[in-house]
Design a protein around this motif. Structure first.
Motif, PDB file in Angstrom:
ATOM      1  N   ARG A  33     -61.775 -14.105 -69.615  1.00 23.39           N
ATOM      2  CA  ARG A  33     -61.805 -14.597 -68.235  1.00 23.39           C
ATOM      3  C   ARG A  33     -63.129 -15.296 -67.948  1.00 23.39           C
ATOM      4  O   ARG A  33     -64.200 -14.862 -68.403  1.00 23.39           O
ATOM      5  N   LEU A  34     -63.063 -16.381 -67.187  1.00 25.10           N
ATOM      6  CA  LEU A  34     -64.258 -17.144 -66.841  1.00 25.10           C
ATOM      7  C   LEU A  34     -65.079 -16.391 -65.798  1.00 25.10           C
ATOM      8  O   LEU A  34     -64.560 -15.546 -65.060  1.00 25.10           O
ATOM      9  N   PRO A  35     -66.379 -16.701 -65.707  1.00 21.21           N
ATOM     10  CA  PRO A  35     -67.209 -16.061 -64.673  1.00 21.21           C
ATOM     11  C   PRO A  35     -66.678 -16.348 -63.273  1.00 21.21           C
ATOM     12  O   PRO A  35     -66.148 -17.431 -63.000  1.00 21.21           O
ATOM     13  N   ARG A  36     -66.857 -15.379 -62.397  1.00 23.17           N
ATOM     14  CA  ARG A  36     -66.345 -15.511 -61.030  1.00 23.17           C
ATOM     15  C   ARG A  36     -66.931 -16.739 -60.324  1.00 23.17           C
ATOM     16  O   ARG A  36     -66.229 -17.436 -59.584  1.00 23.17           O
TER      17      ARG A  36
ATOM     18  N   GLU B 215     -64.769 -19.763 -58.571  1.00 27.20           N
ATOM     19  CA  GLU B 215     -64.935 -20.167 -57.176  1.00 27.20           C
ATOM     20  C   GLU B 215     -65.318 -21.635 -57.071  1.00 27.20           C
ATOM     21  O   GLU B 215     -64.836 -22.361 -56.188  1.00 27.20           O
ATOM     22  N   GLU B 216     -66.172 -22.109 -57.980  1.00 30.23           N
ATOM     23  CA  GLU B 216     -66.604 -23.514 -57.956  1.00 30.23           C
ATOM     24  C   GLU B 216     -65.421 -24.470 -58.104  1.00 30.23           C
ATOM     25  O   GLU B 216     -65.331 -25.488 -57.404  1.00 30.23           O
TER      26      GLU B 216
ATOM     27  N   VAL C  74     -51.458 -27.117 -61.262  1.00 36.17           N
ATOM     28  CA  VAL C  74     -51.700 -27.483 -62.656  1.00 36.17           C
ATOM     29  C   VAL C  74     -52.375 -26.311 -63.358  1.00 36.17           C
ATOM     30  O   VAL C  74     -53.381 -25.779 -62.866  1.00 36.17           O
ATOM     31  N   GLY C  75     -51.830 -25.906 -64.505  1.00 35.06           N
ATOM     32  CA  GLY C  75     -52.385 -24.775 -65.223  1.00 35.06           C
ATOM     33  C   GLY C  75     -52.675 -25.093 -66.669  1.00 35.06           C
ATOM     34  O   GLY C  75     -51.970 -25.893 -67.295  1.00 35.06           O
ATOM     35  N   THR C  76     -53.702 -24.460 -67.233  1.00 34.69           N
ATOM     36  CA  THR C  76     -54.025 -24.603 -68.647  1.00 34.69           C
ATOM     37  C   THR C  76     -53.864 -23.271 -69.366  1.00 34.69           C
ATOM     38  O   THR C  76     -54.289 -22.222 -68.859  1.00 34.69           O
ATOM     39  N   VAL C  77     -53.211 -23.333 -70.516  1.00 36.22           N
ATOM     40  CA  VAL C  77     -53.173 -22.184 -71.420  1.00 36.22           C
ATOM     41  C   VAL C  77     -54.409 -22.292 -72.291  1.00 36.22           C
ATOM     42  O   VAL C  77     -54.489 -23.134 -73.177  1.00 36.22           O
ATOM     43  N   ALA C  78     -55.378 -21.462 -72.004  1.00 36.86           N
ATOM     44  CA  ALA C  78     -56.718 -21.415 -72.615  1.00 36.86           C
ATOM     45  C   ALA C  78     -57.671 -22.292 -71.817  1.00 36.86           C
ATOM     46  O   ALA C  78     -57.354 -23.423 -71.440  1.00 36.86           O
ATOM     47  N   ALA C  79     -58.827 -21.740 -71.556  1.00 35.52           N
ATOM     48  CA  ALA C  79     -59.857 -22.428 -70.775  1.00 35.52           C
ATOM     49  C   ALA C  79     -61.174 -22.382 -71.522  1.00 35.52           C
ATOM     50  O   ALA C  79     -62.225 -22.040 -70.967  1.00 35.52           O
ATOM     51  N   GLY C  80     -61.101 -22.715 -72.808  1.00 33.39           N
ATOM     52  CA  GLY C  80     -62.316 -22.861 -73.600  1.00 33.39           C
ATOM     53  C   GLY C  80     -62.936 -24.223 -73.330  1.00 33.39           C
ATOM     54  O   GLY C  80     -62.840 -24.768 -72.231  1.00 33.39           O
ATOM     55  N   ARG C  81     -63.556 -24.802 -74.354  1.00 35.68           N
ATOM     56  CA  ARG C  81     -64.273 -26.061 -74.147  1.00 35.68           C
ATOM     57  C   ARG C  81     -63.345 -27.161 -73.639  1.00 35.68           C
ATOM     58  O   ARG C  81     -63.670 -27.887 -72.704  1.00 35.68           O
TER      59      ARG C  81
END
Length: 391
Positions: A225-228, A232-233, A195-202
């Motif tokens: 890009r989100l923090p590493r 990982e979480e 499952v993928g999202t285009v944009a990972a904002g709020r």
């Protein structure tokens, strides 16, 4: 004194509610990440009541009229002789919702001689031509985060509804049938899917968090890009572009704002690169998808399902092909207008008005355009340049 022109959707067809299914709402005072919910000095409404329709008036009439301002509320927003167009030339403030947008085109902004502030009661200000607002020095603000979780919940519901073939099965039961084979012939488990999202904002990030317990493999693409540690979480796989991500996914959800870089992104080519039988969910903006490409993909079987609540224009005409294409789970634009969300975006609208009328700064996270340029959240989420003009 200011004239405030507020465009809201129509009341229920059987009249404005006199009672509600629930007596109260859970108390929420902050969003994930710590941003506080709207903090107006006061409100003149009951949380959990219908505020987003004409008779609800976003709970603003008493507040504005006691201070000597004028409030005009209408649902009539389209056409040269609409109430919106007749009242616009001397309006100081325009308020509308993404669900029933008052399209502020360059022509309308030019005709609005007194316009100083455009407020989105909700999230998403693409119904305002931002370039024209910048040129006219009109401040644009929205109630950032007010209904992000509402939309994220709707996205998860739509994914499950499509994959499990819920709506056709419900129809069989409602119509007196017990056709199990018909119900399950297109029903699958979400477990194990990509499952993928285009944009990972709020919104996109909230969707990812809610899907992780379903034991799916999660992907995302975003210009930031989100923090590493967060990757990982949640077990996230990052892709530099939608074109690189979608061939890997069984389900794709779109959670990006509409701007020139995203308009028409899901065309025949990009949809054709997806897995045959993938699902596409769009609660962002309709014009991120090519209308007819989606219809073709469902009829050919390239897409197994499409769901969303965003259309262009809004409201959609009766003959819009997304109403009748197969294997779809379309609704009117409702994902961010639950009664829970309405309490927050009505309070946020009042907070913005309080700041503007008192000459104090509007919260930076609410700003989209200010002082002749993109500002606040707008500088992070939007880009200048002309997308298809607002209707």
């Amino acid at each position: 004194m200011a004239k405030v022109l507020c465009v809201l959707y129509d009341d229920p067809i059987d009249g404005f509610p006199t009672s509600y299914a629930r007596d109260d709402l859970p108390r929420i005072d902050h969003y994930p990440g710590g941003q506080s919910t709207p903090t107006p000095r006061d409100v003149d409404f009951t949380p959990g009541h219908l505020l987003g329709s004409v008779s609800g008036e976003l709970g603003l009439r008493r507040f504005l009229e006691e201070r000597g301002h004028t409030l005009v509320v209408t649902s009539d927003k389209d056409g040269a002789n609409s109430v919106f167009d007749r009242e616009l030339p001397d309006a100081d403030v325009v308020i509308s919702q993404p669900f029933w947008p008052a399209y502020l085109s360059p022509e309308r902004i030019a005709n609005a001689r007194n316009l100083k502030l455009a407020i989105t009661a909700g999230i998403g200000s693409d119904h305002v031509d931002l370039d024209a607002a910048i040129a006219a020095d009109v401040t644009v603000a929205e109630v950032t985060y007010c209904n992000s979780i509402s939309v994220a919940e709707h996205v998860v519901m739509m994914i499950l509804s499509l994959v499990r073939n819920y709506l056709p099965a419900h129809r069989w039961a409602s119509e007196g049938g017990w056709n199990i084979a018909d119900c399950v012939a297109r029903s699958y488990d979400v477990e194990g899917m990509q499952v993928g999202t285009v944009a990972a904002g709020r919104i996109g990030l909230a969707v990812l968090r809610r899907l992780k317990p379903f034991d799916v493999r999660l992907h995302y693409t975003d210009r930031h890009r989100l923090p590493r540690e967060l990757e990982e979480e949640l077990g996230l796989t990052f892709h530099p572009s939608a074109a690189e991500m979608v061939p890997e996914c069984d389900v794709v959800t779109i959670n990006a704002p509409l701007h020139p870089e995203t308009e028409g992104l899901f065309d025949d080519t990009l949809i054709g690169s997806m897995k045959r039988g993938a699902y596409l969910v769009n609660t962002a903006r309709a014009k991120i998808c090519d209308r007819d490409a989606v219809d073709r993909a469902l009829r050919s079987g390239q897409l197994a399902g499409y769901a969303g609540d965003v259309w262009y224009p809004q409201p959609a005409p009766a003959d819009h092909p997304w109403r009748t294409m197969p294997h779809q789970g379309m609704t009117p634009h409702i994902s961010g207008s639950s009664l829970s969300a309405q309490a927050r975006y009505a309070a946020g609208t009042r907070e913005i008005l309080e700041s503007w009328l008192d000459g104090t700064p509007i919260r930076d996270e609410y700003l989209i355009v200010d002082k002749g340029g993109l500002a606040g959240t707008g500088s992070h989420s939007y880009s200048t340049g002309s997308s298809t003009p607002a209707k």
